[in-house]
Design a protein around this motif. Structure first.
Motif, mmCIF file in Angstrom:
data_model
loop_
_atom_site.group_PDB
_atom_site.id
_atom_site.type_symbol
_atom_site.label_atom_id
_atom_site.label_comp_id
_atom_site.label_asym_id
_atom_site.label_seq_id
_atom_site.Cartn_x
_atom_site.Cartn_y
_atom_site.Cartn_z
ATOM 1 N N ARG A 35 -3.742 -8.795 -1.470
ATOM 2 C CA ARG A 35 -3.986 -7.357 -1.601
ATOM 3 C C ARG A 35 -5.128 -7.646 -1.759
ATOM 4 O O ARG A 35 -6.542 -7.006 -1.022
ATOM 5 N N ARG A 36 -5.689 -7.939 -2.479
ATOM 6 C CA ARG A 36 -6.909 -8.359 -3.466
ATOM 7 C C ARG A 36 -7.460 -8.832 -2.297
ATOM 8 O O ARG A 36 -8.746 -8.757 -2.493
ATOM 9 N N ALA A 37 -6.933 -10.026 -1.890
ATOM 10 C CA ALA A 37 -8.230 -10.946 -0.525
ATOM 11 C C ALA A 37 -8.158 -10.459 0.163
ATOM 12 O O ALA A 37 -9.475 -10.450 1.130
ATOM 13 N N ALA A 38 -7.707 -9.254 0.859
ATOM 14 C CA ALA A 38 -7.990 -8.230 1.191
ATOM 15 C C ALA A 38 -8.808 -6.993 1.734
ATOM 16 O O ALA A 38 -9.525 -6.167 1.887
ATOM 17 N N GLY A 39 -9.224 -7.694 -0.707
ATOM 18 C CA GLY A 39 -10.655 -6.308 0.143
ATOM 19 C C GLY A 39 -9.036 -4.653 -1.104
ATOM 20 O O GLY A 39 -10.007 -3.465 -1.668
ATOM 21 N N ASP A 40 -8.116 -4.831 -0.789
ATOM 22 C CA ASP A 40 -7.613 -3.599 -1.351
ATOM 23 C C ASP A 40 -6.910 -3.361 -2.792
ATOM 24 O O ASP A 40 -5.867 -3.905 -2.872
ATOM 25 N N TRP A 41 -7.952 -3.071 -3.632
ATOM 26 C CA TRP A 41 -7.792 -3.586 -4.787
ATOM 27 C C TRP A 41 -6.520 -2.072 -5.808
ATOM 28 O O TRP A 41 -5.737 -3.070 -6.868
ATOM 29 N N ALA A 42 -6.271 -1.415 -4.686
ATOM 30 C CA ALA A 42 -5.669 -0.537 -5.547
ATOM 31 C C ALA A 42 -3.908 -0.782 -4.975
ATOM 32 O O ALA A 42 -3.330 -0.493 -5.051
ATOM 33 N N GLY A 43 -3.904 -1.779 -4.164
ATOM 34 C CA GLY A 43 -2.813 -2.300 -3.189
ATOM 35 C C GLY A 43 -2.459 -2.913 -4.708
ATOM 36 O O GLY A 43 -1.304 -3.317 -4.513
ATOM 37 N N ALA A 44 -3.679 -4.199 -4.625
ATOM 38 C CA ALA A 44 -3.009 -5.154 -5.190
ATOM 39 C C ALA A 44 -2.544 -4.261 -7.122
ATOM 40 O O ALA A 44 -1.551 -5.057 -7.485
ATOM 41 N N CYS A 45 -3.367 -3.644 -7.301
ATOM 42 C CA CYS A 45 -2.656 -2.581 -8.834
ATOM 43 C C CYS A 45 -1.219 -2.043 -9.020
ATOM 44 O O CYS A 45 -0.209 -2.310 -9.495
ATOM 45 N N ALA A 46 -0.829 -1.575 -7.312
ATOM 46 C CA ALA A 46 0.755 -1.565 -6.898
ATOM 47 C C ALA A 46 1.392 -2.364 -7.150
ATOM 48 O O ALA A 46 2.676 -2.137 -7.686
ATOM 49 N N ALA A 47 1.138 -3.442 -6.527
ATOM 50 C CA ALA A 47 1.650 -5.067 -6.373
ATOM 51 C C ALA A 47 1.852 -5.049 -8.320
ATOM 52 O O ALA A 47 3.193 -5.696 -8.395
#
Length: 517
Positions: A35-47
């Protein structure tokens, strides 16, 4: 002849070994990295089980577009799984240090206090799931400070704004030289300084600390224990020479010592991963990929990407390992149709035997073994470790691998552990929503919640989360709703056992792990 324990493994390394095995599972690293590689920082935090408590639009309206751009850039660089990997922990279970507010970045502004990006951990009573929260701290007295958090202000002992390589994915390579032990200065080391302290790095790290505070040289302190601080002085012949430190020649009053810059724990202590590698307690493949790339570039985990965590081995899938001596023969117990069953017995025979047990008769050894696995399996310590570190999915995978997805849990330690984890997650939900602001034991007297409205009420304002008597929420003694200041309850037989142990201990919060003393 006296026994020598030169090769004995330090206790804090054994704790860190368990932390590295259970605290940040491979599935979390994989999902957060993708998710971080895709630019989704909020999704990375959720994971990575990090709750985001900030609104970029509100930040832009309050502080301007330039500030919001700096914040958004840092959020995109944030590797929340790497942050969890390096978070301070406590002994003996290696969980996140409770009730902590830790600064990740500081941003200059027009006010006297810089705005800081902080991460917070809940208190020990609400740490189920080991979740963290990400927010902005704008200074004391601001409306964004959560009133229900025990320590909402950034802790200068635990700060990572000077150690971005511990959470910034683009600077994780700095870990290689920032974690080197370095050469210790000449002369005897300060009292209590042991191998767990990165004494050779203190001068360079103190120089960064003093420059951040606008001081080119001067005195600083290192916290060695709860009541032991060593006062050192950063000196150098001139600006072209590497600085070094020495004990301060003149003793200072306690108030002046407390006001000196404090070397953060991340700079004062040695990196546990390097110690684990040196002791042979962990391999590079078991490290976080970004850490492995910095400490062991030739290892398998050499950089970020969608499959970075694939090199970390997963637990082996269960086979047919259970063998029981039953009626003079060796029988197998294995998963069949997602249920743990005695495969060497006829289904009709098993039904008759189960009916006989229900009527009070003796059970077959195979059925007794299946019942024991359901109640107290051999993998129960691994399940408890995963639940303690918030890895509920990993714990359920272990249970399903042992008992099957269609298994029905029976009364016993396994069911108690899962039910306790579920109940504690409710406590965390109440805390994170601000419904329970003080320790539940404080409700036995005059303690009220942060709003001073007389307890935790429901939507109708008539009951809400009731106390033990069920008569009106977490109310004060008078129940009149007066905003009284919470007090520390007296220890008696009604005090919860966990709070009693905490109050009896002189070292609070929990200490003992090398990184958190």
């Amino acid at each position: 002849m006296a026994h020598h324990f030169a090769n004995e493994i330090p206790a804090h390394l054994l704790i860190w070994q368990r932390v590295r095995e259970y605290a940040v599972p491979s599935s979390m690293i994989e999902t957060a990295t993708v998710r971080r590689a895709a630019g989704d920082w909020a999704g990375a935090c959720a994971a990575a089980r990090v709750d985001v408590a900030l609104d970029l639009r509100a930040v832009r309206d309050r502080h301007g577009t330039d500030f919001a751009h700096l914040l958004r850039t840092d959020l995109r660089r944030l590797a929340p799984d790497l942050l969890r990997w390096h978070m301070p922990r406590t002994a003996p279970d290696g969980r996140l240090r409770p009730g902590l507010t830790l600064s990740l970045a500081r941003y200059p502004n027009s006010g006297a206090t810089p705005v800081q990006l902080v991460v917070r951990t809940p208190p020990a009573r609400a740490d189920a799931g080991q979740r963290m929260s990400l927010s902005l701290w704008e200074g004391p007295g601001t409306g964004d400070v959560p009133a229900h958090h025990p320590h909402p202000h950034p802790d200068r002992r635990f700060r990572l704004d000077l150690h971005r390589h511990l959470w910034d994915a683009t600077r994780s390579g700095e870990l290689a030289h920032r974690s080197l032990p370095g050469a210790a200065p000449p002369g005897p080391p300060p009292d209590m300084v042991k191998s767990a302290w990165a004494q050779g790095r203190w001068a360079a790290e103190a120089e960064l600390l003093l420059r951040a505070d606008g001081r080119p040289r001067g005195a600083f302190t290192v916290r060695l224990a709860a009541r032991n601080r060593v006062v050192l002085e950063l000196v150098a012949p001139d600006d072209s020479h590497a600085p070094t430190f020495r004990p301060l020649r003149e003793a200072l009053p306690a108030q002046e010592v407390a006001a000196l810059p404090l070397l953060p724990e991340a700079a004062a202590r040695a990196l546990p991963d390097r110690e684990l590698l040196r002791a042979g307690l962990i391999t590079a493949e078991r490290l976080h990929p970004l850490v492995a790339a910095a400490l062991a570039p030739s290892g398998t985990g050499t950089g970020p990407g969608p499959g970075v965590a694939a090199s970390r081995p997963r637990p082996p899938e269960p086979d047919d390992p259970h063998r029981v001596e039953c009626r003079g023969e060796v029988h197998r117990i294995a998963l069949r149709d997602q249920v743990l069953t005695a495969v060497d017995h006829d289904p009709a025979q098993l039904r008759r035997e189960e009916l006989l047990v229900a009527l009070g008769g003796p059970a077959l050894p195979c059925l007794r073994a299946i019942d024991a696995v359901h109640r107290d399996p051999e993998a129960l310590p691994a399940v408890r470790e995963r639940l303690g570190h918030g890895d509920v999915a990993g714990a359920l995978d272990v249970v399903e691998g042992l008992l099957g997805r269609a298994a029905v849990l029976r009364d016993g330690p396994l069911r108690d552990a899962l039910e306790s984890a579920a109940a504690r997650r409710v406590d965390h939900g109440l805390f994170s929503s601000g419904l329970v602001a003080v320790h539940p034991a404080a409700g036995t007297g005059r303690g009220l919640n942060a709003s001073g409205t007389g307890g935790v009420l429901g939507a109708s304002g008539t009951g809400g989360v009731l106390g033990a008597s069920g008569t009106g929420g977490v109310l004060g003694a008078s129940g009149t709703g007066r905003a009284e200041r919470p007090f520390r309850p007296r220890l008696d037989r009604h005090t919860p056992l966990a709070l009693r142990h905490k109050r009896d201990s002189r070292a609070r919060p929990r200490t003992g792990l090398t990184v958190s003393r």
